[in-house]
Design a protein around this motif. Structure first.
Motif, PDB file in Angstrom:
ATOM      1  N   MET A  28       2.975  29.279  32.287  1.00  0.00           N
ATOM      2  CA  MET A  28       2.449  28.564  33.435  1.00  0.00           C
ATOM      3  C   MET A  28       3.546  27.680  34.023  1.00  0.00           C
ATOM      4  O   MET A  28       4.289  27.037  33.289  1.00  0.00           O
ATOM      5  N   LYS A  29       3.653  27.664  35.336  1.00  0.00           N
ATOM      6  CA  LYS A  29       4.631  26.824  36.012  1.00  0.00           C
ATOM      7  C   LYS A  29       4.242  25.355  35.877  1.00  0.00           C
ATOM      8  O   LYS A  29       3.049  25.013  35.858  1.00  0.00           O
ATOM      9  N   LEU A  30       5.235  24.503  35.835  1.00  0.00           N
ATOM     10  CA  LEU A  30       5.008  23.069  35.713  1.00  0.00           C
ATOM     11  C   LEU A  30       4.184  22.537  36.883  1.00  0.00           C
ATOM     12  O   LEU A  30       3.257  21.746  36.689  1.00  0.00           O
ATOM     13  N   THR A  31       4.493  22.965  38.086  1.00  0.00           N
ATOM     14  CA  THR A  31       3.756  22.472  39.254  1.00  0.00           C
ATOM     15  C   THR A  31       2.277  22.847  39.183  1.00  0.00           C
ATOM     16  O   THR A  31       1.415  22.050  39.550  1.00  0.00           O
ATOM     17  N   ASP A  32       1.981  24.039  38.700  1.00  0.00           N
ATOM     18  CA  ASP A  32       0.584  24.461  38.549  1.00  0.00           C
ATOM     19  C   ASP A  32      -0.121  23.646  37.476  1.00  0.00           C
ATOM     20  O   ASP A  32      -1.316  23.400  37.549  1.00  0.00           O
ATOM     21  N   LEU A  33       0.634  23.242  36.491  1.00  0.00           N
ATOM     22  CA  LEU A  33       0.088  22.491  35.369  1.00  0.00           C
ATOM     23  C   LEU A  33      -0.372  21.091  35.778  1.00  0.00           C
ATOM     24  O   LEU A  33      -1.411  20.620  35.321  1.00  0.00           O
ATOM     25  N   ILE A  34       0.389  20.424  36.659  1.00  0.00           N
ATOM     26  CA  ILE A  34       0.073  19.028  36.990  1.00  0.00           C
ATOM     27  C   ILE A  34      -0.618  18.805  38.324  1.00  0.00           C
ATOM     28  O   ILE A  34      -1.194  17.745  38.535  1.00  0.00           O
ATOM     29  N   LYS A  35      -0.585  19.781  39.194  1.00  0.00           N
ATOM     30  CA  LYS A  35      -1.141  19.598  40.541  1.00  0.00           C
ATOM     31  C   LYS A  35      -2.621  19.219  40.480  1.00  0.00           C
ATOM     32  O   LYS A  35      -3.439  19.921  39.899  1.00  0.00           O
ATOM     33  N   ASP A  36      -2.938  18.067  41.082  1.00  0.00           N
ATOM     34  CA  ASP A  36      -4.314  17.563  41.171  1.00  0.00           C
ATOM     35  C   ASP A  36      -4.991  17.402  39.812  1.00  0.00           C
ATOM     36  O   ASP A  36      -6.208  17.549  39.706  1.00  0.00           O
ATOM     37  N   GLN A  37      -4.213  17.115  38.772  1.00  0.00           N
ATOM     38  CA  GLN A  37      -4.778  16.977  37.429  1.00  0.00           C
ATOM     39  C   GLN A  37      -4.797  15.512  36.986  1.00  0.00           C
ATOM     40  O   GLN A  37      -4.007  14.698  37.441  1.00  0.00           O
ATOM     41  N   THR A  38      -5.685  15.231  36.070  1.00  0.00           N
ATOM     42  CA  THR A  38      -5.797  13.918  35.458  1.00  0.00           C
ATOM     43  C   THR A  38      -5.394  14.034  33.996  1.00  0.00           C
ATOM     44  O   THR A  38      -5.735  15.001  33.328  1.00  0.00           O
ATOM     45  N   LYS A  53       7.682  12.866  33.299  1.00  0.00           N
ATOM     46  CA  LYS A  53       8.810  12.906  32.356  1.00  0.00           C
ATOM     47  C   LYS A  53       8.401  13.536  31.024  1.00  0.00           C
ATOM     48  O   LYS A  53       9.094  14.399  30.494  1.00  0.00           O
ATOM     49  N   TRP A  54       7.272  13.129  30.490  1.00  0.00           N
ATOM     50  CA  TRP A  54       6.834  13.599  29.173  1.00  0.00           C
ATOM     51  C   TRP A  54       6.178  14.982  29.249  1.00  0.00           C
ATOM     52  O   TRP A  54       6.287  15.762  28.321  1.00  0.00           O
ATOM     53  N   ILE A  55       5.538  15.265  30.350  1.00  0.00           N
ATOM     54  CA  ILE A  55       4.961  16.605  30.544  1.00  0.00           C
ATOM     55  C   ILE A  55       6.093  17.630  30.631  1.00  0.00           C
ATOM     56  O   ILE A  55       6.028  18.692  30.015  1.00  0.00           O
ATOM     57  N   LYS A  56       7.139  17.295  31.394  1.00  0.00           N
ATOM     58  CA  LYS A  56       8.303  18.198  31.493  1.00  0.00           C
ATOM     59  C   LYS A  56       8.905  18.460  30.120  1.00  0.00           C
ATOM     60  O   LYS A  56       9.241  19.596  29.782  1.00  0.00           O
ATOM     61  N   GLN A  92       9.781  22.325  25.674  1.00  0.00           N
ATOM     62  CA  GLN A  92       9.738  22.637  24.239  1.00  0.00           C
ATOM     63  C   GLN A  92       8.866  23.865  23.978  1.00  0.00           C
ATOM     64  O   GLN A  92       9.219  24.720  23.175  1.00  0.00           O
ATOM     65  N   ILE A  93       7.761  23.946  24.649  1.00  0.00           N
ATOM     66  CA  ILE A  93       6.860  25.092  24.473  1.00  0.00           C
ATOM     67  C   ILE A  93       7.520  26.367  24.976  1.00  0.00           C
ATOM     68  O   ILE A  93       7.477  27.392  24.317  1.00  0.00           O
ATOM     69  N   ASN A  94       8.151  26.296  26.137  1.00  0.00           N
ATOM     70  CA  ASN A  94       8.813  27.482  26.683  1.00  0.00           C
ATOM     71  C   ASN A  94       9.968  27.948  25.807  1.00  0.00           C
ATOM     72  O   ASN A  94      10.182  29.141  25.658  1.00  0.00           O
TER      73      ASN A  94
END
Length: 70
Positions: free
Chosen positions: A1-11, A56-59, A64-66
């Protein structure tokens, strides 16, 4: 999953605290990441925040997962 898809509009929701590290989980994906308290440098964070606050921490966790999935 792309990083942008992961965080977009998320809490990000606080899940647990252990050994000086706060763990949050993203609402849409269940993606969990660590936030070491000493890296917050005195900043206040709530039990729920926009995912972008923790970019920063999500990246870091995403990288690490990738790497481990090769």
């Amino acid at each position: 999953m792309k990083l942008t898809d992961l965080i977009k509009d998320q809490t990000a929701w606080f899940v647990e605290f252990h050994s000086g590290t706060m763990f949050y989980e993203l609402s849409g994906s269940g993606f969990r990441f660590a936030v070491p308290v000493d890296e917050l440098q005195g900043a206040s964070v709530g039990a729920t925040e926009k995912a972008s606050v923790f970019l920063k921490w999500i990246k870091r966790a995403h990288k690490q997962i990738n790497r481990s999935q090769g």
